[in-house]
Design an enzyme around this catalytic site. Structure first.
Site, PDB file in Angstrom:
ATOM      1  N   ARG B  52       0.864  -1.182   0.000  1.00 23.19           N
ATOM      2  CA  ARG B  52       0.000   0.000   0.000  1.00 23.19           C
ATOM      3  C   ARG B  52       0.896   1.225   0.000  1.00 23.19           C
ATOM      4  O   ARG B  52       2.121   1.111   0.136  1.00 23.19           O
ATOM      5  CB  ARG B  52      -1.026   0.028   1.148  1.00 23.19           C
ATOM      6  CG  ARG B  52      -0.744  -0.771   2.365  1.00 23.19           C
ATOM      7  CD  ARG B  52       0.407  -0.274   3.141  1.00 23.19           C
ATOM      8  NE  ARG B  52       0.280   1.152   3.424  1.00 23.19           N
ATOM      9  CZ  ARG B  52       1.287   1.958   3.637  1.00 23.19           C
ATOM     10  NH1 ARG B  52       2.543   1.509   3.609  1.00 23.19           N
ATOM     11  NH2 ARG B  52       1.091   3.237   3.888  1.00 23.19           N
ATOM     12  N   GLY B  53       0.269   2.386  -0.141  1.00 21.84           N
ATOM     13  CA  GLY B  53       1.029   3.609  -0.298  1.00 21.84           C
ATOM     14  C   GLY B  53       1.083   3.931  -1.782  1.00 21.84           C
ATOM     15  O   GLY B  53       1.498   3.087  -2.593  1.00 21.84           O
ATOM     16  N   ALA B  54       0.682   5.141  -2.144  1.00 21.12           N
ATOM     17  CA  ALA B  54       0.500   5.467  -3.557  1.00 21.12           C
ATOM     18  C   ALA B  54       1.746   5.184  -4.403  1.00 21.12           C
ATOM     19  O   ALA B  54       1.642   4.491  -5.422  1.00 21.12           O
ATOM     20  CB  ALA B  54       0.045   6.920  -3.698  1.00 21.12           C
ATOM     21  N   ARG B  93      -7.310  -0.318  -6.998  1.00 22.82           N
ATOM     22  CA  ARG B  93      -7.603   0.745  -6.024  1.00 22.82           C
ATOM     23  C   ARG B  93      -8.005   1.982  -6.815  1.00 22.82           C
ATOM     24  O   ARG B  93      -7.327   2.340  -7.787  1.00 22.82           O
ATOM     25  CB  ARG B  93      -6.372   1.106  -5.160  1.00 22.82           C
ATOM     26  CG  ARG B  93      -5.765   0.015  -4.308  1.00 22.82           C
ATOM     27  CD  ARG B  93      -6.524  -0.356  -3.050  1.00 22.82           C
ATOM     28  NE  ARG B  93      -6.797   0.684  -2.087  1.00 22.82           N
ATOM     29  CZ  ARG B  93      -6.014   1.006  -1.055  1.00 22.82           C
ATOM     30  NH1 ARG B  93      -4.858   0.400  -0.895  1.00 22.82           N
ATOM     31  NH2 ARG B  93      -6.380   1.932  -0.187  1.00 22.82           N
ATOM     32  N   GLN B 198      -1.641   1.591  10.182  1.00 18.92           N
ATOM     33  CA  GLN B 198      -0.375   1.725   9.458  1.00 18.92           C
ATOM     34  C   GLN B 198       0.663   2.466  10.296  1.00 18.92           C
ATOM     35  O   GLN B 198       1.862   2.223  10.155  1.00 18.92           O
ATOM     36  CB  GLN B 198      -0.585   2.484   8.126  1.00 18.92           C
ATOM     37  CG  GLN B 198      -1.356   1.713   7.082  1.00 18.92           C
ATOM     38  CD  GLN B 198      -2.834   2.078   7.095  1.00 18.92           C
ATOM     39  OE1 GLN B 198      -3.365   2.490   8.128  1.00 18.92           O
ATOM     40  NE2 GLN B 198      -3.499   1.907   5.976  1.00 18.92           N
ATOM     41  N   ASP B 239      -2.348  10.572  -1.886  1.00 18.42           N
ATOM     42  CA  ASP B 239      -2.716   9.567  -2.879  1.00 18.42           C
ATOM     43  C   ASP B 239      -3.045  10.215  -4.209  1.00 18.42           C
ATOM     44  O   ASP B 239      -2.872   9.602  -5.259  1.00 18.42           O
ATOM     45  CB  ASP B 239      -3.875   8.718  -2.371  1.00 18.42           C
ATOM     46  CG  ASP B 239      -3.376   7.786  -1.283  1.00 18.42           C
ATOM     47  OD1 ASP B 239      -3.169   8.262  -0.153  1.00 18.42           O
ATOM     48  OD2 ASP B 239      -3.128   6.602  -1.583  1.00 18.42           O
ATOM     49  N   LYS B 250      -4.935   9.433   3.198  1.00 18.08           N
ATOM     50  CA  LYS B 250      -5.544   8.499   4.152  1.00 18.08           C
ATOM     51  C   LYS B 250      -6.584   9.189   5.037  1.00 18.08           C
ATOM     52  O   LYS B 250      -6.361  10.293   5.519  1.00 18.08           O
ATOM     53  CB  LYS B 250      -4.426   7.919   5.026  1.00 18.08           C
ATOM     54  CG  LYS B 250      -4.858   6.917   6.062  1.00 18.08           C
ATOM     55  CD  LYS B 250      -5.612   5.738   5.501  1.00 18.08           C
ATOM     56  CE  LYS B 250      -4.849   5.052   4.380  1.00 18.08           C
ATOM     57  NZ  LYS B 250      -5.706   4.136   3.586  1.00 18.08           N
TER      58      LYS B 250
END
Lengths: 348, 348
Positions: B52-54, B93, B198, B239, B250
């Site tokens: 995860r994480g753009a 996503r 996270q 993001d 987030k």
């Protein structure tokens, strides 16, 4: 006492000479009662959050004093023994003023009694009256608070301020119960309320059980919820209200009040008059309990954070009076609270 | 590539014809890699938040396209097969624009190739270059962002924007790493970041591992932390950044930005230029992913809320540009971002 359909839960009971507390740490997966026969154990239960919520803590401490009187029977130094037990109870949690208020009330009752037997009997009567007055006051508060909600609005609450946090019915959740029963509340949103998850575990359990639909959210989602226009009022309880209206409540409340103001959402505090501490001029004088770091670092008893990480874990925060649109008590509503208006409420 | 002492983690690796992802759902208790040899499985891993994480999602999708090319070898309809795999990845996503940006870049590379073998080879080179450029960009961003922090300040971050969320080093956490290494950052606070935690699981793990002290807090405690004057900057990733500077990040970021403004705390977004979506005029055009309700209702796979409770669980929120003091990119810093200043950054 009559229990209504939307009000079926009683967390604190005194029966057969023992105090029975619904163990709130185990909800909603288990409904178990713990039984107490001495005051130091009651103090531990308060500290360890078997029971929580300012009014419920006060009532529990009052029944703790009944046990203190019973255990002092036949002792020559019975007053000193009772006083020592009162000290244990007083030290259990530092922020909730209802605890100190309840203990002082019991101590005045005991001062007027000649024997521990008489003190026990008088305390039991006073504690039971306190419990019943709390429920009656909550119903009154519910009716008064619900009138402020324009029909069709969504409301957001934080932590648990319901039957579980009081003698029964609840403070902020009592307003929401009354608002729901009156058809004024369209949707109930509840913060999950980290780190103890009182919202997910307790508020949701109460509302589902009493037939009121609820949507939980993480605290981080509250700003989005408000921005979407889903909430007309944020409704919370209080652990202590200073003389000027500054309000200590569960950590996260102050942030909600700021977010509400930024979105034109109104902010209501529902609490009994006993929560107002006229001896504390403003919020800066309210001690804030710092809880153990592991409450944040662990999850369901398992370490979730990397070993070596620390945590910042205050249990409460203080919402300045200027962010509060109304304080609702069993004696009436104080809009845009300040020192003068709060004093007028109680005729000071 | 050199790994510095405060930068020891690489979550996405392509080796021996397979993509290896550090399974972030199992951190910090387990460090396990998952190995992928086809693009639909990579898409599932993105959806299920193995990664995860753009920026990390973008790089992962780029390597996913290498696998798509490999699996299209020897097929007459190889371009259509690759295109179908690109579709799987694109649907994983909806909010992170880096995903679409990386896929489009790979699609342009593939368009210029005559065979799937040539496409595979060109994609692998492009994806590896993307990974390395990401890390180099993050270091540049870190240096630029750290300069904005006056020495001796505390910083607060949200979610994980570190090595785990990128090719390495991190965006917002890269700024914090650089600020720590330069002696400018005095204390690092990290939101635990519900519902996925996270902050507790990933950010704390990275920082502890790289020798940077960290204090975790529940989102509800951020307002108190700011009121106590412990924080000079809130530093977050993104993001997607709309053309006017409105920033999707987030869930919880928008609330932090409002709290920061209310306390005179400054607010920094650190993100690569690829995060800026000039095709989206403002935040209202950014789709917000709604995640499953069980992410809020469960804890560590166990139902924690009462059965019957619902949940509101958007994965992201949008912070309006006017609440952002600086957007830090690898190409430079945009203070008080707006459409004109962002366009100037990229020479549009």
């Amino acid at each position: 006492m009559t229990i209504q359909p939307s009000d079926s839960i009683r967390p604190v009971r005194f029966e057969d000479g023992a105090l029975r507390l619904l163990d709130q740490r185990r909800l909603p997966s288990e409904e178990t009662e713990q039984v107490f026969t001495d005051a130091p154990a009651v103090a531990d239960a308060i500290r360890e959050m078997v029971v929580r919520g300012a009014p419920a803590i006060g009532i529990t401490a009052a029944f703790g004093m009944v046990l203190a009187c019973r255990n002092a029977r036949g002792q020559t130094d019975w007053r000193a023994r009772i006083e020592a037990d009162a000290g244990h109870l007083r030290d259990a949690r530092p922020t909730a003023v209802n605890l100190f208020w309840a203990l002082e009330r019991m101590q005045r009752v005991i001062a007027g009694c000649a024997t521990p037997e008489a003190a026990e009997s008088a305390c039991q009567e006073a504690a039971q009256a306190m419990l019943e007055a709390d429920i009656a006051g909550n119903r009154q508060m519910g009716a008064l608070g619900a009138e402020l909600i324009e029909p069709g609005q969504g409301v957001l609450t934080h932590c648990n301020t319901g039957s579980l946090a009081t003698g029964g019915y609840g403070t902020a959740l009592g307003v929401i119960r009354a608002g729901w029963d009156a058809g004024r509340v369209r949707a109930v949103y509840a913060d999950e309320t980290r780190p103890w998850l009182q919202g997910s575990r307790l508020t949701a359990w109460e509302l589902v059980r009493d037939g009121i639909p609820v949507q939980l959210l993480c605290e981080g989602a509250a700003a989005s919820l408000m921005r979407e226009g889903r909430v007309g009022w944020v409704i919370v309880g209080a652990d202590r209200i200073a003389a000027n209206g500054d309000t200590a409540n569960k950590i996260g409340t102050y942030g909600l009040a700021l977010l509400a103001r930024a979105h034109g959402v109104r902010f209501m505090v529902a609490a009994p008059v006993a929560t107002i501490d006229f001896a504390t001029a403003d919020g800066s004088g309210i001690p804030i309990e710092q809880r153990p770091e592991r409450e944040v670092l662990e999850l369901a008893g398992q370490m979730v954070a990397a070993p070596g990480a620390r945590a910042y874990n205050p249990a409460f925060d203080v919402t300045p009076a200027e962010l509060i649109d109304a304080i609702v008590t069993e004696r009436g509503v104080v809009r845009t609270p300040d020192r003068t208006r709060l004093a007028a409420l109680v005729g000071r």
